[in-house]
Every structure is written in structure tokens, then in C-alpha cells.
Scaffold this motif. Structure first.
Motif, PDB file in Angstrom:
ATOM      1  N   PRO A  60       0.975  -1.019  -0.009  1.00  8.30           N
ATOM      2  CA  PRO A  60       0.002  -0.083  -0.007  1.00  8.30           C
ATOM      3  C   PRO A  60       0.840   1.179  -0.124  1.00  8.30           C
ATOM      4  CG  PRO A  60      -0.915  -1.633   1.426  1.00  8.30           C
ATOM      5  CD  PRO A  60       0.500  -2.178   1.089  1.00  8.30           C
ATOM      6  N   THR A  63       2.603   2.934   3.345  1.00  7.58           N
ATOM      7  CA  THR A  63       3.298   1.868   4.241  1.00  7.58           C
ATOM      8  C   THR A  63       4.388   2.481   4.677  1.00  7.58           C
ATOM      9  OG1 THR A  63       2.511  -0.065   2.826  1.00  7.58           O
ATOM     10  CG2 THR A  63       4.522  -0.430   4.193  1.00  7.58           C
ATOM     11  N   GLY A 144       1.249   1.106   8.624  1.00  8.50           N
ATOM     12  CA  GLY A 144       1.277   2.667   8.238  1.00  8.50           C
ATOM     13  C   GLY A 144       1.644   3.520   9.161  1.00  8.50           C
ATOM     14  N   SER A 172      -3.318   0.410  12.361  1.00  7.48           N
ATOM     15  CA  SER A 172      -1.857   0.759  11.619  1.00  7.48           C
ATOM     16  C   SER A 172      -1.827  -0.528  10.610  1.00  7.48           C
ATOM     17  CB  SER A 172      -0.715   0.751  12.622  1.00  7.48           C
ATOM     18  OG  SER A 172       0.353   0.795  11.819  1.00  7.48           O
ATOM     19  N   LEU A 174      -1.926  -2.336   7.371  1.00 10.57           N
ATOM     20  CA  LEU A 174      -2.626  -1.841   6.236  1.00 10.57           C
ATOM     21  C   LEU A 174      -2.824  -3.097   5.307  1.00 10.57           C
ATOM     22  CD1 LEU A 174      -0.087   1.030   5.317  1.00 10.57           C
ATOM     23  CD2 LEU A 174      -2.499   1.035   6.179  1.00 10.57           C
TER      24      LEU A 174
END
Length: 185
Positions: A60, A63, A144, A172, A174
Motif C-alpha cells: 500500500p 506503508t 502505516g 496501523s 494496512l
């Protein structure tokens, strides 16, 4: 003695690490569920103790950090045996960790080794002879928010492996993915 830890205690099942399974984790060393090469096994049983090359599908965009756990679900213990825990930069070249990149003495650039159950760095398979196949689960979590650098005044690199999932900020995670290799003596 045929006691096995099972998957319940894997980092994968920690509440803070639950989330979408959209990462595909792979290795040129072994296929999903396949036998790991001798070079990936521990030195005590004649292996090279070289961590396998790992790669993952596109991360993602937001990240901040990757968290890697390597655990043996067939260890004759109450919880899976933690062979390695590391933080990886999402900027690793080619979305891959090179073979040997989890070496205690010379980790790859972008790798921060955390504590496992026997120090830090990769500990290759060393299953009990005659205990049957052991399954080693390589779990990759895209976060994240990075883990804190210190916890109660102690560097995160010194925190016990089983406490690491509790340090992941709520919401957090992802994405996540896993790859399982086997080894038997």
C-alpha cells in the motif's frame, strides 16, 4: 513426544495484526508449503543458517514500515517458536529481502533486527529428529505507523518478541501476507 504449538499463538493471530491479506509473499528458495533448502537450516544440524530471499507484492502506498515474524508452529512448546523478528524498510530494492538479509552479523540495508527467542537475527530450522515436518511461517505485515523506537526507555530492539504485536498502533495494519516452508529431520 508429538506435542506441537499450533497456529493459534502466531503473530498472525494477534488482534493488532489482523487485517486484509493482500500481500503475496514468495521465495525462489521454496514454494508455499514446500521444503526449505538445507542452506536455510540452522548450523547445529548442518545447514548454512542463511535466511531465504523473500519478496512480496506491491505495498500500500502509505506503508511506513514492514514487520516480519518467522515462527515454527510445530515446536513442542505452548506457543510457536519465534525464529526471527525484523523491521524492514518499505524501500527495499525490488520489494525483496535478499538471501542472508536477516544475518545477525550483517543484516541487509533497510533491516533492523529485533529480539527473537534466541537473540536477534535469523535462526534457521533445527527441528527435533524424528518429530516430523515442521512448518516455518514467514509473516509480513505492512504498517502505516512505524513501531516506536523506544518502549519504557528501552530500545525496541531489546523488547521481547511476544510483546512486539502489542506495540503496533491500533488501525496501523494496512496489509499482510505469509509464506510457509517446511523442514524435517
Amino acid at each position: 513426544m508429538n506435542r506441537r504449538a499450533g497456529e493459534t499463538g502466531l503473530a498472525w493471530n494477534a488482534g493488532t495484526l489482523a487485517g486484509p491479506e493482500i500481500l503475496r509473499v514468495s521465495s525462489p528458495a521454496f514454494a508455499e508449503g514446500g521444503a526449505m533448502p538445507r542452506e536455510n537450516a540452522g548450523r547445529r544440524i548442518g545447514g548454512g543458517n542463511v535466511s531465504p530471499e523473500l519478496s512480496w507484492s506491491e505495498l500500500p502506498t502509505d506503508t511506513a514500515q514492514l514487520l516480519l515474524f518467522v515462527e515454527d508452529v510445530d515446536a513442542p512448546t505452548s506457543k510457536p517458536f519465534v525464529h526471527c523478528v525484523a523491521l524492514l524498510s518499505p524501500d527495499l530494492a525490488g520489494d525483496a529481502l535478499p538471501a542472508g538479509g536477516l544475518s545477525r552479523d550483517r543484516p541487509a540495508s533497510g533491516v533492523t533486527l529485533l529480539r527473537s527467542q534466541l537473540g536477534s537475527g535469523y535462526r534457521g530450522p533445527e527441528p527435533i529428529k524424528g518429530h516430523g515436518p515442521h512448518h516455518y511461517v514467514f509473516q509480513v505485515f505492512a504498517l502505516g505507523t512505524p513501531l516506536p523506537e523506544t518502549v519504557e526507555g528501552m530500545p525496541v530492539t531489546r523488547v521481547a518478541a511476544r510483546k512486539i504485536p502489542n506495540l503496533v498502533a491500533s488501525g496501523s495494519l494496512l496489509a499482510r501476507g505469509r509464506l510457509t516452508g517446511t523442514y524435517e529431520r
